[in-house]
Scaffold this active site. Structure first.
Site, PDB file in Angstrom:
ATOM      1  CD  GLU A  63      23.949  -2.167 -13.360  1.00 27.56           C
ATOM      2  OE1 GLU A  63      23.711  -3.332 -13.727  1.00 27.56           O
ATOM      3  OE2 GLU A  63      23.881  -1.800 -12.169  1.00 27.56           O
ATOM      4  CE  LYS A 122      26.441  -1.416  -6.519  1.00 28.48           C
ATOM      5  NZ  LYS A 122      25.972  -1.776  -7.861  1.00 28.48           N
ATOM      6  CE  LYS A 150      27.121  -4.161 -12.953  1.00 33.57           C
ATOM      7  NZ  LYS A 150      27.292  -5.135 -11.843  1.00 33.57           N
TER       8      LYS A 150
END
Length: 759
Positions: A425, A457, A200
């Site tokens: 991602e 997140k 990420k």
């Protein structure tokens, strides 16, 4: 750097006169204040001048967008004509259209940067005005910015259409039919069982469109519902995360406890979507021998509340799908539904936080080896009642007063957190021995992205709203306090030559295509020398666990979706280790498009009707062509890595990881060791100067000079290593010449000492 200078550096010269006259506005603001106090007339004149600048920028953006739409329409019609006239279908014709689409893509990228730069310029001048005059023009100007918005969302539609046409040019007018249905049923892509290594990254808003364009040149934008015109709302994803008052799920995920769960309720697209997916991520699941897994099943929206209360049981869910799926699927759905319902009941889970974002997915249809997603407009919204505020009426599973209308201006700042960056991602299959393509390695090592291993997140949103309740916080919070923008890397990304011709990684598009063709020819030569497809092992169809096309389509529709999460099992950098890909691909040309084609009465495959962006007319009404054109030439054995990506599996990939603090401490310890030696030399030198004779003083002076030189050299090496570490420079960190030169100087000093003493 002052913003005025930064603005000048970011100006695109051909559009210079269309930018906000920042220096003029600033000078007007300053000169009037120096001449006299700020009056109502000054305020009215300044607002009028600022309105004119905003109108100038807004009109220019609309004019360029209309021009881009017309050019896209022209390219679509031309490709349509080429497809219907076999005599015109030449590589040169499609190459010309490919270059035209690349030029349009560059204009979209330049227009996106233009919009971003002018928006920031207006925000800066409003802030400067309020600080110097004591007024609040920034808040009063909000409505005007809403009427003439300077946002980049309008460019997403153009990028999707350019991607479709660009991919069609690359395929020379051919389309792989029906693949997007096999790849995905929603914006998450295929969820069937396989191992994927995930990494990420954060993307600064200045670089979002450029990153999208770079990825689009190699992977098409994945379109899931081709029966309707693509809209921005189609990319919306909303997830409601469950947790209890003690935040046990948060703590377990953050500490990566064995069996730690993350449970969420997710829907795609508009708020009134009927399908809701109940998802569960498990770290080192006991029923999979310690492997991490993500699994989920679908419910209708009215069934969610009864399911969470326990009124709608796993047995009822299994019975409802028994006539639509095989027994294995029914058992799997029952297992997942029962496990989630048990966790909700025993851990007293309730809706806590909502995460919203718009996702753009990039993937080759029917090819799951590499998938990239880019999430923009990431926002976190409270769903809990912990502070006594009733947010979910009648204890519904989600708020009814919040839809998908980003940026949710009607919510107070205490109810929402708007994440400042986009999240990129990358998901790479590893069970097939897949190595990342060279272009992707170049992208993630460039200035355009900022790696954030294990970013979550939910963890980020929860630690913002409930910080006082949480004993542990994620490591990446400190990263938000620094500017993730980096100096532009040379020959990386999208740029223009001095004549404003498009350059991709410092090269012309045609040069890149020619290089790929040479690589393909070299691969053909190697294949003729014996390195053929059969030498690499069994084909994909014969590999264990492989699914046929019909089986894949059936599973994507009827099975509960489950996949192993390799990013929960190993460190992220391991995802980029070079490995030998021994898997084989089916002998066919791996080129795809996401533009619909239809069959006419003569059974001739042709493109659908041209679509004008921004208008509701001309939907694609054709059916997918079920034929699959195979390549019979010498290039037939090449997989998509050779046909589309740059580089090969034999090239060693560079690894970019987060720098640990101990690396800086090691550099500092080395510097201190050199200083200790300098202190020893200085002690000897001072002793000789203070207590020795004339000859000893000469030697002492030599040692003082030697100590000073060593100290300066040690400081230089310390600063250089720190600079290399900060920028992750791939070079030598050891010192080849320093110790050797130091020994030579010491021996020289001793020789001089003996010479003076005994000569």
């Amino acid at each position: 750097m002052k913003y005025g200078l930064e603005l000048q550096e970011n100006i695109f010269p051909p559009w210079r006169l269309s930018y906000v006259a920042y220096d003029v506005l600033k000078q007007e603001l300053k000169s009037r204040q120096l001449d006299h106090g700020w009056t109502q007339q000054d305020e009215a004149d300044f607002v009028h001048l600022l309105d004119n600048e905003l109108t100038k920028v807004y009109d220019f953006i609309n004019a360029k967008l209309s021009e881009i739409d017309a050019r896209i329409l022209y390219c679509e019609r031309t490709i349509h004509t080429l497809h219907n006239n076999p005599t015109m279908q030449t590589d040169i014709s499609y190459g010309i259209m490919d270059e035209a689409l690349t030029e349009i893509l560059f204009d979209v990228n330049d227009l996106s940067k233009f919009t971003r730069v002018n928006f920031v310029a207006i925000q800066k001048i409003l802030k400067k005005h309020d600080r110097w005059t004591g007024l609040d023009l920034k808040q009063a100007f909000v409505q005007k910015l809403r009427d003439k918005p300077l946002d980049n969302q309008r460019f997403d539609v153009a990028i999707v259409y350019i991607s479709a046409l660009h991919d069609l040019c690359r395929n020379r007018g051919n389309k792989q039919s029906g693949d997007s249905e096999k790849v995905a049923v929603n914006a998450d892509g295929d969820q069937n069982a396989f191992e994927r290594a995930t990494a990420k990254y954060w993307i600064h808003p200045d670089n979002i469109t450029e990153v999208k364009a770079i990825i689009m040149l190699h992977l098409p934008v994945l379109i899931f519902d081709k029966d309707k015109k693509w809209e921005v709302s189609d990319s919306a994803i909303s997830s409601v995360y469950m947790d209890n008052d003690n935040f046990d799920l948060y703590t377990g995920r953050l500490q990566r406890d064995e069996g730690a769960e993350a449970i969420r309720l997710r829907w795609y697209g508009p708020y009134d979507t009927k399908s809701v997916f109940v998802e569960r991520k498990t770290h080192h699941a006991a029923w999979l021998q310690g492997a991490s897994v993500k699994d989920r099943f679908r419910l209708n929206e009215p069934q969610v509340n009864p399911y969470l209360r326990g009124d709608y049981t796993a047995d009822q869910i299994a019975n409802n799908i028994r006539n639509k799926a095989d027994q294995a699927t029914v058992d799997s759905v029952h297992f997942i539904a029962s496990g989630v319902q048990t966790s909700v009941r025993e851990k007293e889970l309730r809706p806590t936080l909502r995460a919203f974002y718009n996702r753009t997915a990039f993937q080759l249809p029917d090819d799951q080896k590499l998938r990239i997603s880019l999430d923009t407009n990431l926002s976190f919204i409270r769903e809990d009642h912990l502070d006594g505020t009733l947010r979910r009426t009648k204890d519904n599973w989600r708020r009814t007063d919040v839809a998908i209308d980003y940026p949710f201006k009607y919510l107070s700042e205490s109810e929402i957190l708007r994440f400042p960056y986009a999240v990129l991602e990358t998901k790479l299959q590893t069970h097939l021995g897949q190595a990342p393509p060279a272009w992707l390695t170049s992208l993630i090592e460039s200035h355009l992205v900022h790696e954030v291993p294990r970013f979550s997140k939910y963890l980020h949103g929860a630690c913002h709203f409930y910080k006082e309740r949480l004993p542990l916080l994620p490591w990446w919070l400190s990263e938000l306090n620094v500017d993730i923008r980096k100096p532009r890397s040379e020959n990386i990304g999208l740029s223009r030559s001095r004549s404003f011709k498009p350059l991709i990684d410092g090269r012309y598009r045609r040069a890149m295509i020619e290089e790929k063709e040479r690589a393909n020819q070299d691969a053909v030569v190697r294949g003729q020398q014996g390195v053929t497809l059969e030498d690499n092992g069994s084909s994909r169809e014969n590999s264990p666990g492989a699914l046929s096309s019909s089986e894949t389509l059936t599973k994507s529709r009827n099975t509960p979706e489950r996949r192993r999460l390799l990013d929960d099992d190993i460190e992220t950098p391991a995802a980029w280790r070079p490995v030998q890909n021994t898997s084989n691909q089916q002998q066919q040309e791996q080129r795809y498009t996401t533009v619909d084609m239809k069959n006419n009465n003569n059974s001739t495959t042709q493109l659908g009707q041209p679509i004008m962006i921004g208008t509701p007319s001309s939907p694609s009404d054709g059916d997918d062509n079920n034929g699959k054109k195979k390549k019979n030439g010498a290039l037939g054995f090449l997989n998509w890595n050779n046909m589309i990506e740059e580089g090969g599996n034999t090239k060693r990939q560079k690894v970019k990881v987060r720098v640990e603090p101990k690396v800086f401490f090691a550099n500092e310890r080395t510097f201190i060791s050199w200083l200790q030696f300098c202190a020893l030399l200085l002690t000897v030198a001072l002793s000789l100067l203070n207590f020795g004779d004339d000859r000893a003083r000469i030697v002492g002076g030599i040692f003082i000079g030697l100590a000073a030189g060593v100290a300066i050299y040690a400081l230089y090496r310390f600063e250089k290593r720190a600079w290399m570490i900060n920028r992750r420079v791939d070079g030598r960190y050891d010192d080849l010449w320093g110790p050797a030169v130091l020994c030579t100087l010491l021996v020289g000093a001793l020789v001089v000492n003996f010479y003076l003493r005994f000569a």
